[in-house]
Design a protein around this motif. Structure first.
Motif, PDB file in Angstrom:
ATOM      1  N   GLY A 119      56.747  42.541  36.209  1.00  0.00           N
ATOM      2  CA  GLY A 119      56.199  43.251  35.033  1.00  0.00           C
ATOM      3  C   GLY A 119      55.163  44.500  35.687  1.00  0.00           C
ATOM      4  O   GLY A 119      55.003  45.431  35.211  1.00  0.00           O
ATOM      5  N   ILE A 120      54.143  43.846  36.385  1.00  0.00           N
ATOM      6  CA  ILE A 120      53.037  44.563  36.845  1.00  0.00           C
ATOM      7  C   ILE A 120      53.508  45.730  37.786  1.00  0.00           C
ATOM      8  O   ILE A 120      52.892  46.931  37.751  1.00  0.00           O
ATOM      9  N   LYS A 121      54.437  45.480  38.755  1.00  0.00           N
ATOM     10  CA  LYS A 121      54.881  46.610  39.777  1.00  0.00           C
ATOM     11  C   LYS A 121      55.220  47.819  38.951  1.00  0.00           C
ATOM     12  O   LYS A 121      54.654  48.964  39.570  1.00  0.00           O
ATOM     13  N   PRO A 122      56.293  48.023  38.111  1.00  0.00           N
ATOM     14  CA  PRO A 122      56.267  49.341  37.587  1.00  0.00           C
ATOM     15  C   PRO A 122      55.320  49.904  36.944  1.00  0.00           C
ATOM     16  O   PRO A 122      55.236  51.413  36.985  1.00  0.00           O
ATOM     17  N   LEU A 123      54.566  49.169  36.239  1.00  0.00           N
ATOM     18  CA  LEU A 123      53.225  49.842  35.697  1.00  0.00           C
ATOM     19  C   LEU A 123      52.235  50.457  36.319  1.00  0.00           C
ATOM     20  O   LEU A 123      52.228  51.762  36.286  1.00  0.00           O
ATOM     21  N   ILE A 124      52.187  49.968  37.776  1.00  0.00           N
ATOM     22  CA  ILE A 124      51.117  50.394  38.553  1.00  0.00           C
ATOM     23  C   ILE A 124      51.775  51.662  39.439  1.00  0.00           C
ATOM     24  O   ILE A 124      51.121  52.542  39.570  1.00  0.00           O
ATOM     25  N   ASP A 125      52.964  51.532  39.516  1.00  0.00           N
ATOM     26  CA  ASP A 125      53.790  52.790  40.213  1.00  0.00           C
ATOM     27  C   ASP A 125      53.765  53.841  39.222  1.00  0.00           C
ATOM     28  O   ASP A 125      53.494  54.800  39.578  1.00  0.00           O
ATOM     29  N   LEU A 131      47.606  48.886  44.755  1.00  0.00           N
ATOM     30  CA  LEU A 131      47.688  47.604  44.312  1.00  0.00           C
ATOM     31  C   LEU A 131      46.206  46.926  44.408  1.00  0.00           C
ATOM     32  O   LEU A 131      45.889  45.967  43.839  1.00  0.00           O
ATOM     33  N   GLU A 132      45.585  47.239  45.508  1.00  0.00           N
ATOM     34  CA  GLU A 132      44.183  46.580  45.731  1.00  0.00           C
ATOM     35  C   GLU A 132      43.314  46.951  44.769  1.00  0.00           C
ATOM     36  O   GLU A 132      42.512  46.385  44.522  1.00  0.00           O
ATOM     37  N   ASP A 133      43.515  47.867  43.707  1.00  0.00           N
ATOM     38  CA  ASP A 133      42.583  48.164  42.691  1.00  0.00           C
ATOM     39  C   ASP A 133      43.128  47.189  41.441  1.00  0.00           C
ATOM     40  O   ASP A 133      42.313  47.624  40.403  1.00  0.00           O
ATOM     41  N   THR A 134      43.989  46.777  41.372  1.00  0.00           N
ATOM     42  CA  THR A 134      44.339  45.873  40.150  1.00  0.00           C
ATOM     43  C   THR A 134      43.738  44.284  40.144  1.00  0.00           C
ATOM     44  O   THR A 134      43.274  43.928  41.100  1.00  0.00           O
ATOM     45  N   ILE A 135      43.636  44.141  38.862  1.00  0.00           N
ATOM     46  CA  ILE A 135      43.002  42.827  38.474  1.00  0.00           C
ATOM     47  C   ILE A 135      43.842  42.080  37.328  1.00  0.00           C
ATOM     48  O   ILE A 135      44.347  42.711  36.464  1.00  0.00           O
ATOM     49  N   ALA A 136      43.856  40.842  37.670  1.00  0.00           N
ATOM     50  CA  ALA A 136      44.513  40.176  36.626  1.00  0.00           C
ATOM     51  C   ALA A 136      43.868  38.679  36.315  1.00  0.00           C
ATOM     52  O   ALA A 136      43.227  37.959  37.487  1.00  0.00           O
ATOM     53  N   PHE A 137      43.668  38.129  35.208  1.00  0.00           N
ATOM     54  CA  PHE A 137      43.099  36.759  34.543  1.00  0.00           C
ATOM     55  C   PHE A 137      44.222  35.714  34.469  1.00  0.00           C
ATOM     56  O   PHE A 137      45.442  36.292  33.918  1.00  0.00           O
ATOM     57  N   GLY A 138      44.120  34.485  34.965  1.00  0.00           N
ATOM     58  CA  GLY A 138      45.053  33.548  34.422  1.00  0.00           C
ATOM     59  C   GLY A 138      44.546  32.298  34.780  1.00  0.00           C
ATOM     60  O   GLY A 138      43.499  31.974  35.216  1.00  0.00           O
ATOM     61  N   ASP A 139      45.409  31.534  33.977  1.00  0.00           N
ATOM     62  CA  ASP A 139      44.635  30.040  34.074  1.00  0.00           C
ATOM     63  C   ASP A 139      45.810  28.801  33.966  1.00  0.00           C
ATOM     64  O   ASP A 139      45.594  27.743  33.897  1.00  0.00           O
ATOM     65  N   MET A 146      51.397  36.145  39.781  1.00  0.00           N
ATOM     66  CA  MET A 146      50.614  37.424  39.290  1.00  0.00           C
ATOM     67  C   MET A 146      49.368  37.227  40.090  1.00  0.00           C
ATOM     68  O   MET A 146      48.969  38.343  40.505  1.00  0.00           O
ATOM     69  N   LEU A 147      48.553  36.304  40.141  1.00  0.00           N
ATOM     70  CA  LEU A 147      47.213  36.297  40.709  1.00  0.00           C
ATOM     71  C   LEU A 147      47.140  36.313  42.170  1.00  0.00           C
ATOM     72  O   LEU A 147      46.507  36.935  42.872  1.00  0.00           O
ATOM     73  N   SER A 148      48.536  35.758  42.800  1.00  0.00           N
ATOM     74  CA  SER A 148      48.715  36.227  44.209  1.00  0.00           C
ATOM     75  C   SER A 148      48.873  37.587  44.631  1.00  0.00           C
ATOM     76  O   SER A 148      48.514  38.307  45.821  1.00  0.00           O
ATOM     77  N   TYR A 149      49.669  38.200  43.604  1.00  0.00           N
ATOM     78  CA  TYR A 149      50.143  39.786  43.861  1.00  0.00           C
ATOM     79  C   TYR A 149      49.172  40.677  43.725  1.00  0.00           C
ATOM     80  O   TYR A 149      48.944  41.560  44.462  1.00  0.00           O
ATOM     81  N   VAL A 150      48.378  40.674  42.610  1.00  0.00           N
ATOM     82  CA  VAL A 150      47.259  41.594  42.379  1.00  0.00           C
ATOM     83  C   VAL A 150      46.244  41.687  43.311  1.00  0.00           C
ATOM     84  O   VAL A 150      45.925  40.854  44.163  1.00  0.00           O
ATOM     85  N   GLY A 151      45.408  42.949  43.410  1.00  0.00           N
ATOM     86  CA  GLY A 151      44.432  43.126  44.350  1.00  0.00           C
ATOM     87  C   GLY A 151      43.264  41.907  44.246  1.00  0.00           C
ATOM     88  O   GLY A 151      42.680  41.638  45.054  1.00  0.00           O
ATOM     89  N   HIS A 152      42.994  41.796  42.809  1.00  0.00           N
ATOM     90  CA  HIS A 152      41.761  40.866  42.506  1.00  0.00           C
ATOM     91  C   HIS A 152      42.281  39.750  41.512  1.00  0.00           C
ATOM     92  O   HIS A 152      42.140  40.227  40.387  1.00  0.00           O
ATOM     93  N   GLY A 153      42.868  38.782  41.889  1.00  0.00           N
ATOM     94  CA  GLY A 153      43.214  37.605  40.925  1.00  0.00           C
ATOM     95  C   GLY A 153      42.158  36.854  40.586  1.00  0.00           C
ATOM     96  O   GLY A 153      41.457  36.299  41.454  1.00  0.00           O
ATOM     97  N   ALA A 166      45.360  29.961  44.499  1.00  0.00           N
ATOM     98  CA  ALA A 166      45.880  31.349  44.284  1.00  0.00           C
ATOM     99  C   ALA A 166      45.035  32.540  44.139  1.00  0.00           C
ATOM    100  O   ALA A 166      45.413  33.703  44.556  1.00  0.00           O
ATOM    101  N   ALA A 167      43.964  32.390  43.547  1.00  0.00           N
ATOM    102  CA  ALA A 167      43.188  33.572  43.085  1.00  0.00           C
ATOM    103  C   ALA A 167      41.929  33.711  43.923  1.00  0.00           C
ATOM    104  O   ALA A 167      41.893  33.072  44.980  1.00  0.00           O
ATOM    105  N   ARG A 168      41.650  35.031  44.004  1.00  0.00           N
ATOM    106  CA  ARG A 168      40.386  35.382  44.832  1.00  0.00           C
ATOM    107  C   ARG A 168      39.136  35.034  44.222  1.00  0.00           C
ATOM    108  O   ARG A 168      38.087  34.873  45.084  1.00  0.00           O
ATOM    109  N   TYR A 169      39.175  34.921  42.749  1.00  0.00           N
ATOM    110  CA  TYR A 169      37.805  34.610  42.334  1.00  0.00           C
ATOM    111  C   TYR A 169      37.902  33.540  41.300  1.00  0.00           C
ATOM    112  O   TYR A 169      39.202  33.397  40.510  1.00  0.00           O
ATOM    113  N   VAL A 170      36.864  32.738  40.868  1.00  0.00           N
ATOM    114  CA  VAL A 170      37.254  31.951  39.710  1.00  0.00           C
ATOM    115  C   VAL A 170      35.862  32.424  38.824  1.00  0.00           C
ATOM    116  O   VAL A 170      34.797  32.370  39.162  1.00  0.00           O
ATOM    117  N   THR A 171      36.275  32.201  37.734  1.00  0.00           N
ATOM    118  CA  THR A 171      35.275  32.434  36.598  1.00  0.00           C
ATOM    119  C   THR A 171      35.172  31.151  35.696  1.00  0.00           C
ATOM    120  O   THR A 171      35.398  30.054  35.946  1.00  0.00           O
TER     121      THR A 171
END
Length: 197
Positions: A119-125, A131-139, A146-153, A166-171
């Motif tokens: 779902g993210i792919k058509p939105l950013i297009d 892609l490297e400017d996208t951020i997603a939060f997941g739990d 999704m976390l692996s796909y976006v620039g900043h998971g 799978a994420a780049r950061y943990v909050t």
């Protein structure tokens, strides 16, 4: 996927398969929530598994409408059952639906090959975002792709270890303002001034 009230991407569940899924769930006494583009509705008036799962997420419990899925596009369903009971659905609907568990009782039902990343792919297009400017939060497990796909998971602190990896950061945990803290970590929100004692 809807942007500013306009649909930009859709991959609904097949109506005939969704009908069969509903019949199987009713037979097994497993409640379902149907998610369309306008609302979410459930096929029972109340159920302890929905109450506990939705309560943890601090979401408003959907209204009762057991026929909401008829004659309209449903993009996701949620079946509430135990992990042991899930295998019956995976076997019955192999190649038609993907089942992704997100809690002790909740499993997302998606079109085969569908995911949040799809779902993210058509939105950013459409928006012309890199892609490297996208951020997603997941739990949970339904956020892995999704976390692996976006620039900043960003994984929530309460996420399982596999999701954190799978994420780049943990909050912080979701209950400890994890999204706000994550946005501050990424420099998108100012940090609150420290209290002077």
């Amino acid at each position: 996927m809807v942007h500013e009230g306009k649909p930009i991407y859709g991959n609904p569940l097949a109506q005939d398969s969704l009908q069969q899924l509903t019949e199987q769930a009713v037979l097994l006494d497993h409640p379902i929530i149907y998610a369309g583009s306008e609302a979410m509705k459930m096929n029972v008036t109340e159920h302890v598994h929905i109450d506990s799962s939705w309560g943890e997420l601090k979401l408003t419990i959907p209204e009762y409408d057991p026929e909401y899925y008829l004659g309209r596009d449903i993009y996701q369903a949620i079946v509430f059952c135990t992990e042991e009971e899930e295998s019956a659905y995976a076997k019955s609907f192999e190649g038609q639906f993907d089942f992704v568990r997100w809690g002790p009782y909740g499993i997302d039902v998606l079109p085969a090959g569908g995911s949040k990343a799809q779902g993210i792919k058509p939105l950013i297009d459409m928006l012309g975002i890199q892609l490297e400017d996208t951020i997603a939060f997941g739990d949970y497990l339904n956020d892995l792709e999704m976390l692996s796909y976006v620039g900043h998971g960003v994984a929530m602190g309460n996420a399982p270890e596999i999701v954190k990896q799978a994420a780049r950061y943990v909050t912080r945990d979701v209950a400890q303002d994890g999204i706000k803290h994550g946005l501050q970590m990424l420099g998108l929100l100012d940090k609150e001034p420290q209290e002077i004692v």
